[in-house]
Design an enzyme around this catalytic site. Structure first.
Site, PDB file in Angstrom:
ATOM      1  NE  ARG A 136      -0.948   2.542  11.906  1.00 38.74           N
ATOM      2  CZ  ARG A 136      -0.907   3.286  11.023  1.00 38.74           C
ATOM      3  NH1 ARG A 136      -0.432   4.684  11.452  1.00 38.74           N
ATOM      4  NH2 ARG A 136      -0.977   3.146   9.695  1.00 38.74           N
ATOM      5  CE  LYS A 152      13.182  -2.955  -4.346  1.00 41.84           C
ATOM      6  NZ  LYS A 152      12.676  -2.774  -5.557  1.00 41.84           N
ATOM      7  CG  ASP A 167      18.097  -7.930  -4.607  1.00 46.23           C
ATOM      8  OD1 ASP A 167      17.319  -8.729  -5.082  1.00 46.23           O
ATOM      9  OD2 ASP A 167      18.840  -6.848  -5.002  1.00 46.23           O
ATOM     10  CG  HIS A 168      12.236 -10.297  -4.871  1.00 50.51           C
ATOM     11  ND1 HIS A 168      12.395  -8.943  -4.994  1.00 50.51           N
ATOM     12  CD2 HIS A 168      11.796 -10.950  -5.622  1.00 50.51           C
ATOM     13  CE1 HIS A 168      11.510  -8.616  -6.268  1.00 50.51           C
ATOM     14  NE2 HIS A 168      11.318  -9.893  -6.780  1.00 50.51           N
ATOM     15  CE  LYS A 197      12.917 -12.827  -9.208  1.00 50.31           C
ATOM     16  NZ  LYS A 197      11.516 -13.000  -9.083  1.00 50.31           N
ATOM     17  CD  GLU A 221       8.491  -5.399 -13.449  1.00 52.87           C
ATOM     18  OE1 GLU A 221       7.553  -5.764 -12.515  1.00 52.87           O
ATOM     19  OE2 GLU A 221       8.936  -4.289 -13.018  1.00 52.87           O
ATOM     20  CG  ASP A 223      11.410  -0.462  -8.439  1.00 52.57           C
ATOM     21  OD1 ASP A 223      11.015  -0.827  -7.255  1.00 52.57           O
ATOM     22  OD2 ASP A 223      10.658  -1.107  -9.329  1.00 52.57           O
ATOM     23  CG  HIS A 235      15.906  -6.624  -8.285  1.00 54.89           C
ATOM     24  ND1 HIS A 235      16.085  -6.955  -6.719  1.00 54.89           N
ATOM     25  CD2 HIS A 235      14.535  -5.927  -8.333  1.00 54.89           C
ATOM     26  CE1 HIS A 235      14.759  -6.719  -6.098  1.00 54.89           C
ATOM     27  NE2 HIS A 235      13.938  -6.129  -7.035  1.00 54.89           N
ATOM     28  CE  LYS A 241       7.641  -1.250 -12.592  1.00 56.98           C
ATOM     29  NZ  LYS A 241       7.130  -2.487 -11.489  1.00 56.98           N
TER      30      LYS A 241
HETATM   31  N1  LIG Z   1       4.205  -5.167  -1.461  1.00 49.47           N
HETATM   32  C1  LIG Z   1       4.978  -6.010  -2.061  1.00 49.47           C
HETATM   33  O1  LIG Z   1       4.888  -6.894  -2.797  1.00 49.47           O
HETATM   34  C2  LIG Z   1       6.331  -5.386  -1.963  1.00 49.47           C
HETATM   35  C3  LIG Z   1       6.604  -4.668  -0.865  1.00 49.47           C
HETATM   36  N2  LIG Z   1       8.006  -4.397  -0.389  1.00 49.47           N
HETATM   37  C4  LIG Z   1       8.303  -3.501   0.631  1.00 49.47           C
HETATM   38  O2  LIG Z   1       7.589  -3.684   1.824  1.00 49.47           O
HETATM   39  C5  LIG Z   1       7.382  -2.888   2.697  1.00 49.47           C
HETATM   40  C6  LIG Z   1       5.892  -2.961   2.884  1.00 49.47           C
HETATM   41  O3  LIG Z   1       5.176  -2.672   1.792  1.00 49.47           O
HETATM   42  P1  LIG Z   1       3.470  -3.114   1.732  1.00 49.47           P
HETATM   43  O4  LIG Z   1       3.374  -4.214   2.397  1.00 49.47           O
HETATM   44  O5  LIG Z   1       3.582  -3.114   0.106  1.00 49.47           O
HETATM   45  O6  LIG Z   1       2.848  -2.081   2.351  1.00 49.47           O
HETATM   46  P2  LIG Z   1       1.630  -1.660   2.819  1.00 49.47           P
HETATM   47  O7  LIG Z   1       1.207  -0.016   2.856  1.00 49.47           O
HETATM   48  O8  LIG Z   1       0.559  -2.819   2.429  1.00 49.47           O
HETATM   49  O9  LIG Z   1       1.698  -2.088   4.362  1.00 49.47           O
HETATM   50  C7  LIG Z   1       2.365  -1.238   5.393  1.00 49.47           C
HETATM   51  C8  LIG Z   1       2.052  -1.640   6.780  1.00 49.47           C
HETATM   52  O10 LIG Z   1       2.932  -1.006   7.705  1.00 49.47           O
HETATM   53  C9  LIG Z   1       1.919  -0.931   9.090  1.00 49.47           C
HETATM   54  N3  LIG Z   1       2.156   0.404   9.580  1.00 49.47           N
HETATM   55  C10 LIG Z   1       2.271   1.484   9.077  1.00 49.47           C
HETATM   56  N4  LIG Z   1       2.356   2.523  10.116  1.00 49.47           N
HETATM   57  C11 LIG Z   1       2.522   1.685  11.225  1.00 49.47           C
HETATM   58  C12 LIG Z   1       2.546   2.207  12.477  1.00 49.47           C
HETATM   59  N5  LIG Z   1       2.956   3.409  12.836  1.00 49.47           N
HETATM   60  N6  LIG Z   1       2.811   1.071  13.453  1.00 49.47           N
HETATM   61  C13 LIG Z   1       2.508  -0.151  13.129  1.00 49.47           C
HETATM   62  N7  LIG Z   1       2.330  -0.472  12.073  1.00 49.47           N
HETATM   63  C14 LIG Z   1       2.414   0.352  10.898  1.00 49.47           C
HETATM   64  C15 LIG Z   1       0.708  -1.081   8.228  1.00 49.47           C
HETATM   65  O11 LIG Z   1      -0.319  -1.468   9.527  1.00 49.47           O
HETATM   66  P3  LIG Z   1      -1.405  -0.813  10.073  1.00 49.47           P
HETATM   67  O12 LIG Z   1      -1.980   0.012   8.766  1.00 49.47           O
HETATM   68  O13 LIG Z   1      -2.571  -1.893  10.391  1.00 49.47           O
HETATM   69  O14 LIG Z   1      -0.889   0.059  11.005  1.00 49.47           O
HETATM   70  C16 LIG Z   1       0.907  -2.238   7.286  1.00 49.47           C
HETATM   71  O15 LIG Z   1       0.860  -3.420   7.738  1.00 49.47           O
HETATM   72  C17 LIG Z   1       7.908  -1.491   1.632  1.00 49.47           C
HETATM   73  O16 LIG Z   1       9.138  -1.341   2.236  1.00 49.47           O
HETATM   74  C18 LIG Z   1       7.813  -1.971   0.507  1.00 49.47           C
HETATM   75  O17 LIG Z   1       8.650  -1.387  -0.464  1.00 49.47           O
HETATM   76  C19 LIG Z   1       9.177  -4.923  -1.023  1.00 49.47           C
HETATM   77  C20 LIG Z   1       8.855  -5.719  -2.080  1.00 49.47           C
HETATM   78  C21 LIG Z   1       7.682  -6.190  -2.606  1.00 49.47           C
HETATM   79  O1  LIG Z   2      11.190  -5.224  -6.355  1.00 52.12           O
HETATM   80  C1  LIG Z   2      10.489  -4.976  -7.029  1.00 52.12           C
HETATM   81  O2  LIG Z   2      10.515  -6.126  -8.136  1.00 52.12           O
HETATM   82  C2  LIG Z   2       9.473  -6.387  -8.834  1.00 52.12           C
HETATM   83  C3  LIG Z   2       9.943  -7.283  -9.920  1.00 52.12           C
HETATM   84  O3  LIG Z   2       9.904  -8.538  -9.287  1.00 52.12           O
HETATM   85  P1  LIG Z   2       9.785  -9.928 -10.070  1.00 52.12           P
HETATM   86  O4  LIG Z   2       9.942 -11.129  -8.941  1.00 52.12           O
HETATM   87  O5  LIG Z   2       8.241 -10.039 -10.343  1.00 52.12           O
HETATM   88  O6  LIG Z   2      10.645  -9.967 -11.146  1.00 52.12           O
HETATM   89  C4  LIG Z   2       8.940  -4.952  -9.574  1.00 52.12           C
HETATM   90  O7  LIG Z   2       7.795  -5.176 -10.268  1.00 52.12           O
HETATM   91  C5  LIG Z   2       9.130  -3.996  -8.486  1.00 52.12           C
HETATM   92  O8  LIG Z   2       8.562  -2.742  -9.128  1.00 52.12           O
HETATM   93  C6  LIG Z   2      10.378  -3.860  -7.909  1.00 52.12           C
HETATM   94  O9  LIG Z   2       9.849  -3.070  -6.657  1.00 52.12           O
END
Ligand SMILES: NC(=O)C1=CN([C@@H]2O[C@H](COP(=O)(O)OP(=O)(O)OC[C@H]3O[C@@H](n4cnc5c(N)ncnc54)[C@H](OP(=O)(O)O)[C@@H]3O)[C@@H](O)[C@H]2O)C=CC1
Ligand SMILES: O=C1O[C@H](COP(=O)(O)O)[C@@H](O)[C@H](O)[C@H]1O
Length: 502
Positions: free
Chosen positions: A51, A156, A185-186, A190, A224, A243, A248, A348
């Protein structure tokens, strides 16, 4: 640029959550590195959706900042310039059905320009509550029924418990075929995790001893050194068991315990893994305290820095019962593993960042050496270090040089750093390439996800029914609560951590 051999077909990647953290931190860096390594398709487009009002240029600048901070290779002018030509941004609210027709137009345009029918990938990098609505709206697009070329990637957490995971699976399976769904599942991407299959099934050496006759016990640690950081809101709904263990750690367990696959067909590998999950002995709710331990970190010092208690973190309840540490003991009820305990732990703010799997072998049946030679006797142990060290070490007894028969344990080490050039791809690179190639081997099938939930549900239910009375119960920079030591010490063992003390 290094050379790849066969590239994936023309691909269009729509990243829902294009403006979010996961895309900036992991997905775009992964695609960029694949591009530098010449693995991206000849024809490809990456379209970030969200958005937030970005122009294409502003979006690219935002992504470049992510590359400079998080990518294993930084943004070089030429490479980034070439890559970013393939990237655009589409401002849309995922709740707006009209916006999905714009995506149809985008696909048509690229296909006309390229003159080929492209693979279309929808990557749902959004909060889990948005997934059902987005999937349903995608299902409304007629061309999404093309099971050969349309794929959906789901991040996830995959459900909150068994019931919600089933509901989500049902919803997705009503819209897409199972072959179209890639549940990430990342850990499975690895390098060191993928190497478990090579170690076990490309060598004749290990298989004959890989069973209850020779193995005493197995340990998996995923520790971690970070706390929950700014993810308190998410973590309050999750905790360490959901988590890390449900996904994992159980996947690592599957790789170690699965039977030999007949082929590398995705379903063959996934069948073998699911068999392991289905064979894990259910823990009754009454017995949970004997088999599982939970912990939550207190305030204290982490590597010289003062850190808050979990209950003081942003978006965390001041009386939160959520665990930031979990340990458990499992048994696998099948011929190979009957009676072999498998101990797992994750937390953690642990003393050391380390993910390791340790396989401890039984004692030699007869010990013919003089008593004094045996002082430092240790059982054979195979330790697979997943991260940050990447190595496999085998401990065995050696004769110490000298005139008397003195034995001591030594390690034979295979180190990635020494054996290869140290430029291993990140997990998301491997997994995104797999999606473009249509290879689902390293992704979770619906029944695998549900089987994982079945394993942890009794622990979750018992813990939720009896809120903890001793939280916070461990200090930062430690190895978790004392009860976790007791869990394994009761069976006469200690947790293994690196560097492995021989
Ligand atoms: N961040 C990470 O390292 C990791 C994240 N994940 C998973 O990935 C997913 C995303 O996480 P993350 O990126 O951290 O979350 P963020 O909160 O950073 O991002 C959420 C995204 O969703 C978009 N969004 C929310 N509502 C809407 C909507 N109504 N329409 C369109 N877009 C929308 C937002 O865009 P905008 O605000 O521009 O609309 C934003 O780009 C989650 O399920 C999380 O568990 C998994 C592993 C690691
Ligand atoms: O999915 C997750 O993994 C990370 C740990 O990932 P790693 O590749 O750094 O071992 C964890 O920190 C996080 O809480 C969990 O959502």
């Amino acid at each position: 640029m290094s050379e790849s051999t066969i590239k994936p077909p023309a691909s269009i990647l729509f990243i829902f959550g294009g403006s979010g953290d996961l895309n900036q931190r992991k997905l775009t860096p992964a695609l960029y590195n694949l591009f530098i390594d010449n693995w991206m398709p000849e024809k490809f487009a990456v379209i970030g959706l969200g958005r937030t009002a970005y122009s294409d240029d502003k979006f690219r600048t935002h992504l470049l900042e992510g590359i400079q901070e998080f990518s294993r290779r930084k943004g070089e002018e030429k490479a980034w310039g070439d890559f970013s030509q393939h990237v655009q941004y589409l401002q849309m609210d995922a709740g707006d059905p009209e916006a999905y027709h714009t995506m149809t137009e985008v696909v048509k345009q690229y296909e006309a320009e390229w003159g080929v029918h492209a693979t279309v990938i929808f990557y749902l990098a959004v909060a889990p509550q948005l997934v059902p609505d987005i999937a349903t709206k995608l299902g409304g697009l007629k061309w999404c029924k093309d099971t050969q070329t349309v794929r959906i990637v789901v991040e996830k957490p995959f459900g909150h418990d068994l019931k919600s995971a089933r509901e989500l699976n049902n919803l997705l399976n009503n819209i897409f075929t199972e072959d179209q769904i890639y549940r990430i599942d990342h850990y499975l991407g690895k390098e060191t995790v993928q190497n478990i299959l090579a170690l076990r099934f490309a060598n004749a050496l290990f298989e004959p001893i890989w069973n209850r006759n020779y193995i005493d016990h197995i340990q998996i640690t995923a520790a971690e050194t970070v706390g929950v950081e700014d993810r308190g809101g998410y973590y309050e709904q999750s905790g360490a068991l959901r988590d890390m263990v449900q996904n994992h750690i159980l996947q690592l367990l599957c790789m170690i315990a699965m039977e030999a696959p007949v082929s590398f067909d995705a379903n063959e590998i996934r069948n073998k893994k699911t068999d392991v999950l289905n064979a894990i002995r259910p823990i009754s709710r009454e017995q949970v305290h004997e088999y599982a331990v939970r912990g939550q970190y207190n305030s204290g010092w982490m590597k010289g820095n003062k850190v808050k208690a979990y209950r003081e973190e942003k978006n965390v309840d001041s009386k939160s019962p959520v665990e930031t540490f979990a340990a458990a003991k499992f048994f696998i009820d099948n011929w190979r593993w009957q009676g072999v305990p498998i101990y797992v732990r994750t937390g953690k703010f642990m003393h050391q960042k380390t993910t390791i799997i340790s396989i401890e072998f039984k004692q030699a049946p007869h010990y013919a050496f003089p008593q004094e030679a045996a002082e430092t006797w240790r059982p054979n142990r195979l330790t697979i270090s997943i991260q940050p060290e990447m190595d496999i070490r085998l401990r065995f007894q050696a004769k110490r040089p000298g005139q008397s028969m003195q034995l001591n344990p030594v390690d034979m080490i295979f180190s990635y750093k020494d054996a290869y050039d140290g430029h291993e791809p990140e997990a998301y690179e491997t997994l995104l390439l797999d999606v473009m190639e249509g290879n689902a081997t390293q992704f979770m099938r619906a029944d695998q996800v549900e089987a994982g939930w079945k394993v942890v549900m009794p622990i979750i239910e018992a813990w939720e029914a009896r809120p903890p009375v001793d939280f916070p119960n461990y200090a930062p920079d430690s190895w978790g609560p004392e009860d976790a030591e007791a869990l394994i010490a009761r069976d006469g063992h200690n947790w293994v951590s690196l560097p492995v003390k021989s």
